[in-house]
Scaffold this motif. Structure first.
Motif, PDB file in Angstrom:
ATOM      1  N   GLU A  44       0.830  -1.188   0.000  1.00  0.00           N
ATOM      2  CA  GLU A  44       0.000   0.000   0.000  1.00  0.00           C
ATOM      3  C   GLU A  44       0.874   1.252   0.000  1.00  0.00           C
ATOM      4  O   GLU A  44       1.953   1.265   0.605  1.00  0.00           O
ATOM      5  N   SER A  45       0.376   2.298  -0.646  1.00  0.00           N
ATOM      6  CA  SER A  45       1.106   3.566  -0.683  1.00  0.00           C
ATOM      7  C   SER A  45       0.125   4.705  -0.854  1.00  0.00           C
ATOM      8  O   SER A  45      -1.062   4.485  -1.122  1.00  0.00           O
ATOM      9  N   GLY A  46       0.621   5.931  -0.685  1.00  0.00           N
ATOM     10  CA  GLY A  46      -0.186   7.116  -0.941  1.00  0.00           C
ATOM     11  C   GLY A  46      -0.682   7.836   0.293  1.00  0.00           C
ATOM     12  O   GLY A  46      -1.333   8.875   0.189  1.00  0.00           O
ATOM     13  N   GLY A  47      -0.406   7.283   1.462  1.00  0.00           N
ATOM     14  CA  GLY A  47      -0.841   7.940   2.679  1.00  0.00           C
ATOM     15  C   GLY A  47      -0.096   9.242   2.929  1.00  0.00           C
ATOM     16  O   GLY A  47       0.865   9.574   2.234  1.00  0.00           O
ATOM     17  N   LEU A  57      -4.983   6.515  -2.209  1.00  0.00           N
ATOM     18  CA  LEU A  57      -4.180   5.368  -1.816  1.00  0.00           C
ATOM     19  C   LEU A  57      -4.113   4.364  -2.966  1.00  0.00           C
ATOM     20  O   LEU A  57      -5.079   4.201  -3.716  1.00  0.00           O
ATOM     21  N   SER A  58      -2.985   3.697  -3.069  1.00  0.00           N
ATOM     22  CA  SER A  58      -2.812   2.674  -4.096  1.00  0.00           C
ATOM     23  C   SER A  58      -2.345   1.377  -3.467  1.00  0.00           C
ATOM     24  O   SER A  58      -1.631   1.376  -2.461  1.00  0.00           O
ATOM     25  N   CYS A  59      -2.753   0.295  -4.083  1.00  0.00           N
ATOM     26  CA  CYS A  59      -2.370  -1.034  -3.618  1.00  0.00           C
ATOM     27  C   CYS A  59      -1.887  -1.817  -4.833  1.00  0.00           C
ATOM     28  O   CYS A  59      -2.603  -1.918  -5.831  1.00  0.00           O
ATOM     29  N   THR A  60      -0.692  -2.351  -4.722  1.00  0.00           N
ATOM     30  CA  THR A  60      -0.127  -3.142  -5.809  1.00  0.00           C
ATOM     31  C   THR A  60       0.140  -4.548  -5.314  1.00  0.00           C
ATOM     32  O   THR A  60       0.730  -4.729  -4.247  1.00  0.00           O
ATOM     33  N   ALA A  61      -0.283  -5.528  -6.101  1.00  0.00           N
ATOM     34  CA  ALA A  61      -0.081  -6.929  -5.729  1.00  0.00           C
ATOM     35  C   ALA A  61       1.084  -7.510  -6.494  1.00  0.00           C
ATOM     36  O   ALA A  61       1.283  -7.223  -7.673  1.00  0.00           O
ATOM     37  N   GLY A  72     -10.152  -0.234  -9.400  1.00  0.00           N
ATOM     38  CA  GLY A  72      -9.050  -1.161  -9.580  1.00  0.00           C
ATOM     39  C   GLY A  72      -8.860  -1.590 -11.010  1.00  0.00           C
ATOM     40  O   GLY A  72      -9.723  -1.365 -11.860  1.00  0.00           O
ATOM     41  N   ASP A  73      -7.730  -2.168 -11.257  1.00  0.00           N
ATOM     42  CA  ASP A  73      -7.399  -2.701 -12.567  1.00  0.00           C
ATOM     43  C   ASP A  73      -6.955  -4.137 -12.371  1.00  0.00           C
ATOM     44  O   ASP A  73      -5.830  -4.388 -11.929  1.00  0.00           O
ATOM     45  N   LYS A  74      -7.832  -5.063 -12.708  1.00  0.00           N
ATOM     46  CA  LYS A  74      -7.554  -6.473 -12.483  1.00  0.00           C
ATOM     47  C   LYS A  74      -6.352  -6.936 -13.298  1.00  0.00           C
ATOM     48  O   LYS A  74      -5.570  -7.775 -12.863  1.00  0.00           O
ATOM     49  N   ALA A  75      -6.174  -6.357 -14.488  1.00  0.00           N
ATOM     50  CA  ALA A  75      -5.062  -6.758 -15.355  1.00  0.00           C
ATOM     51  C   ALA A  75      -3.730  -6.276 -14.806  1.00  0.00           C
ATOM     52  O   ALA A  75      -2.689  -6.906 -15.016  1.00  0.00           O
ATOM     53  N   LYS A  76      -3.735  -5.138 -14.107  1.00  0.00           N
ATOM     54  CA  LYS A  76      -2.504  -4.580 -13.558  1.00  0.00           C
ATOM     55  C   LYS A  76      -2.306  -4.928 -12.089  1.00  0.00           C
ATOM     56  O   LYS A  76      -1.304  -4.532 -11.501  1.00  0.00           O
ATOM     57  N   TYR A  77      -3.275  -5.631 -11.517  1.00  0.00           N
ATOM     58  CA  TYR A  77      -3.187  -6.031 -10.106  1.00  0.00           C
ATOM     59  C   TYR A  77      -3.073  -4.817  -9.192  1.00  0.00           C
ATOM     60  O   TYR A  77      -2.260  -4.811  -8.267  1.00  0.00           O
ATOM     61  N   THR A  78      -3.878  -3.797  -9.448  1.00  0.00           N
ATOM     62  CA  THR A  78      -3.866  -2.622  -8.599  1.00  0.00           C
ATOM     63  C   THR A  78      -5.278  -2.297  -8.111  1.00  0.00           C
ATOM     64  O   THR A  78      -6.264  -2.551  -8.811  1.00  0.00           O
ATOM     65  N   VAL A  79      -5.360  -1.762  -6.921  1.00  0.00           N
ATOM     66  CA  VAL A  79      -6.626  -1.298  -6.364  1.00  0.00           C
ATOM     67  C   VAL A  79      -6.359   0.035  -5.681  1.00  0.00           C
ATOM     68  O   VAL A  79      -5.409   0.149  -4.893  1.00  0.00           O
ATOM     69  N   ASP A  80      -7.141   1.036  -5.989  1.00  0.00           N
ATOM     70  CA  ASP A  80      -6.950   2.369  -5.439  1.00  0.00           C
ATOM     71  C   ASP A  80      -8.129   2.759  -4.553  1.00  0.00           C
ATOM     72  O   ASP A  80      -9.231   2.216  -4.681  1.00  0.00           O
ATOM     73  N   LEU A  81      -7.875   3.729  -3.698  1.00  0.00           N
ATOM     74  CA  LEU A  81      -8.933   4.294  -2.869  1.00  0.00           C
ATOM     75  C   LEU A  81      -8.780   5.807  -2.895  1.00  0.00           C
ATOM     76  O   LEU A  81      -7.826   6.351  -2.325  1.00  0.00           O
TER      77      LEU A  81
END
Length: 122
Positions: free
Chosen positions: A5-8, A19-23, A71-80
């Protein structure tokens, strides 16, 4: 699956953060992703979910209308996207693959990432 997680950060009341989440693995195997937050001394609190099957979104009442999960399932990211932040939003925020059991959303992993701290001052 490992999640980062990042962006805080620190903002004043009414401010915004994204916020961003990368898997590191294949989050596409999961049917949905969510965001949680935790304050010291309390359990993780679910705040938002994104269902990959139909792109439905779900929110905790206290953040509805202010937060947007995407989110972008293809890029494995979820944002808030967090708008109109309030002091009570101050917490450490985490993402996780989720499932709805009854009326509760749960983290499907047995662990959490390092999270990202959000601090909102009045």
């Amino acid at each position: 699956v490992q999640l980062v997680e990042s962006g805080g950060g620190s903002v004043q009341t009414g401010g915004s953060l994204r916020l961003s989440c990368t898997a590191s693995g294949r989050i596409s195997v999961f049917s949905g992703m969510g965001w949680f937050r935790q304050v010291p001394g309390k359990d993780h609190e679910w705040i938002a979910s994104l269902d990959w099957t139909d792109d439905s979104t779900y929110y905790l009442d206290s953040v509805k209308g202010r937060f947007i999960i995407s989110g972008d399932k293809a890029k494995y990211t979820v944002d808030l996207q967090m708008n109109n932040l309030k002091p009570e939003d101050t917490a450490r925020y985490y993402c996780a693959p989720v499932a709805l059991l009854g009326t509760e959303w749960y983290n499907l992993l047995n662990s959490w990432g390092q999270g990202t701290q959000v601090t909102v001052s009045s």
